[in-house]
Design a protein around this motif. Sequence first.
Motif, short mmCIF file in Angstrom:
data_model
loop_
_atom_site.label_atom_id
_atom_site.label_comp_id
_atom_site.label_asym_id
_atom_site.label_seq_id
_atom_site.Cartn_x
_atom_site.Cartn_y
_atom_site.Cartn_z
N UNK A 283 30.97 -7.95 -9.56
CA UNK A 283 31.31 -9.06 -8.91
C UNK A 283 32.05 -10.04 -9.61
N UNK B 228 37.90 -10.71 -10.97
CA UNK B 228 37.92 -11.71 -9.76
C UNK B 228 38.64 -12.96 -10.09
N UNK B 229 39.37 -13.39 -9.03
CA UNK B 229 40.18 -14.71 -9.10
C UNK B 229 39.06 -15.81 -9.20
N UNK C 58 31.62 -15.13 -5.01
CA UNK C 58 31.82 -14.38 -3.68
C UNK C 58 32.91 -13.38 -3.99
N UNK C 59 33.71 -13.05 -2.83
CA UNK C 59 34.99 -12.33 -3.42
C UNK C 59 35.71 -12.98 -4.24
N UNK C 60 35.60 -14.39 -4.45
CA UNK C 60 36.21 -15.15 -5.44
C UNK C 60 35.20 -15.96 -6.28
#
Lengths: 409, 158, 132
Positions: free
Chosen positions: C20, C24-25, C95-97
Amino acid sequence: MKRLLGVALGILTAIGGFVDIGDLVTNAVVGSRFGLSLVWVVVVGVIGICLFAQMSGRVAAVSGRATFEIIRERLGPRAGLANLAASFLINLLTLTAEVGGVALALQLASSVEPTLWVPVAAFAVWLVIWRVKFSVMENVTGLLGLTLIVFAVAVFLLHPDWAELAGQAMAPSVPAGETGGAYWYYAVALFGAAMTPYEVFFFSSGAVEEKWTRKDISQSRLNVVIGFPLGGILSISIAACAAIVLMPRGIEVTTLSQVVQPVVEAGGKLALAFVLVGVVAATFGAALETTLSSGYTLAQFFGWSWGKFRRPAQAARFHIAMIVCLLIGLGILATGVDPILVTEYSVVFSAVALPLTYIPILIVANDKQYMGRDVNGRLTNAFGMIYLVIIVVAAVAAIPLMIVTGAGA
Amino acid sequence: MKYRRPPAAQRMVAAAVLAALTGSVLSGCATMSGGATGDAARSVSDAASAAQSAALAFEQHLGERTTDAATGVTLDDMLDEVQTAATSVAELEVSTADEREVRQTAAATIRECSDSIVAAREQVSDPGVTSDAGALLHRLEAAADAASELGDELEERQ
Amino acid sequence: MTELDPAPEYHGQVLDAELNLLDRQVLDVDEVPVTVVDDLELSDVPWGEPIPPGTPAPVITALLSGPVLGTRIFGGRPPASRLHRIAWRHVADVGIVVRLGIRGGELDVTWVERWVRDHIIAHIPGGRHDPE
């Protein structure tokens, strides 16, 4: 009404923006040497790019993440960096070919040496990227690129033997005087030209630039599913023109000036004017897209601020990367290398690099954390797996075929 | 679901790269077939293609169906192609009298292609130079046809 | 290998650092990309000594960026002074970033961006204007 206009505009720009220097040159070369016997490859390539672009656009619209952020995140730093290096270099090669293509087209219009046009073209590309809004840039080059329809018109004006053309297309065989190796080499090249990876970097980053959300997915799907196949018909027309006029005379295309000869034969000066506007628009548009793609890939891998929707000062490294890439392209062209040769290599290496972008996109399009309920459906995944096989086979076969055939000689 | 750095995909890419490299090495030894005659055949065919293209461009020019700029660029391009062919024929290494003769014929045929393209180029840039443009077109077409024939003949002989 | 005690119960989101966080950005509070999480810095665990029972588990102290990407790929470790850190307390959401609760403009990790902006881009006409 406004919505209908938006749909029409999207489809028209997708058609006009489909063709680039790779499609122009490869289709003309193939048409002049193999007639329409490789049309099936264009069909396979167009379905592939529809599938692939639609998937990457959907991922970008739903998650807000563009292709190279995903590649880095999925593959980790090592494989991601190797992927970046390969994709970036091939994109740079394509960028060089496109800028060279603009210069060659302007030479045909003006008879001024391409080496003098190259810096002008590169400067114009930079200026548009620096100052012009994304949507304006896309719409203008896409609409002007529509003048390439003159290739399709030319096919009719030439009054070909339709039965013979259909025979070549429907029952493909290697023409006399050509080898099986060369046939398959150009099959891979044509596939690479139709499915160039930069289109995917650009398409997904463009979705972020234009701030797509879930509700834009259906519009983008329409653009792709209608626009790209019509663009593919333009590609086939280019090959058909060469097959009708050049092949019977024993002319094998090696220059851009030969690509337009059939159109002149069909429609004279007016057709020439149309085709020159179209070629300049198509190559210039693709030069913009590849330049932006070089910035997108680097910025997304390293996490820099990027995007044309920001002021250049708010995406400084993104803009400086693009300036450097344009300068490198200029440097390559300044050595006097033939842009057509660069193009021929760029489409083959594009085929080699396809799995690098295709596989991570296919994986993420199935990832619920990113996509929620918009993960790939069963049909998309079935096609996705078929194309996975095709893409890997083409990538593996490309370089051995290149060496065996002496790059298709 | 601990799904990250998909090993299958990674292995597949590695295998693809490896296969490509192996293929390159294995096929790296392959050269163009046919010896000196084969090389001459290819050069003559290249020159024939360029001369046919030049003839088409000149014909379009005489019919006033194209612009001087486009004709000029096409003829220049084709002249380059023919000269490349001429150079590779001149550089052919011949070992037998037969091959020497092939080289001579090929060089002469290609020379006629380039001479007629040069004449056409002059006619386009300065229409006052030659009086009979129609004859020039015939010469160009004849040179191109001669090259095509020779190319086919050499192709069969190798 | 000795059995480990079961992980203690946590309240809130459970994160897998590799899954996670890494690669990640990172976006700042205004949604501007700052960097990618190149590596993580953990609180010190003594090296080569037995860890007495009851020692608290190490915690993430900072997100790292900069030359650490190179050493993560090729091995080795840059001197601590060369690490660009974003303190963990600035992380607002994962999250996804990874979202920060602060602006990225003043962080150490964006100094190259600022340098390029102030010394090159800002000097080219039009560099500070919106595209038209």
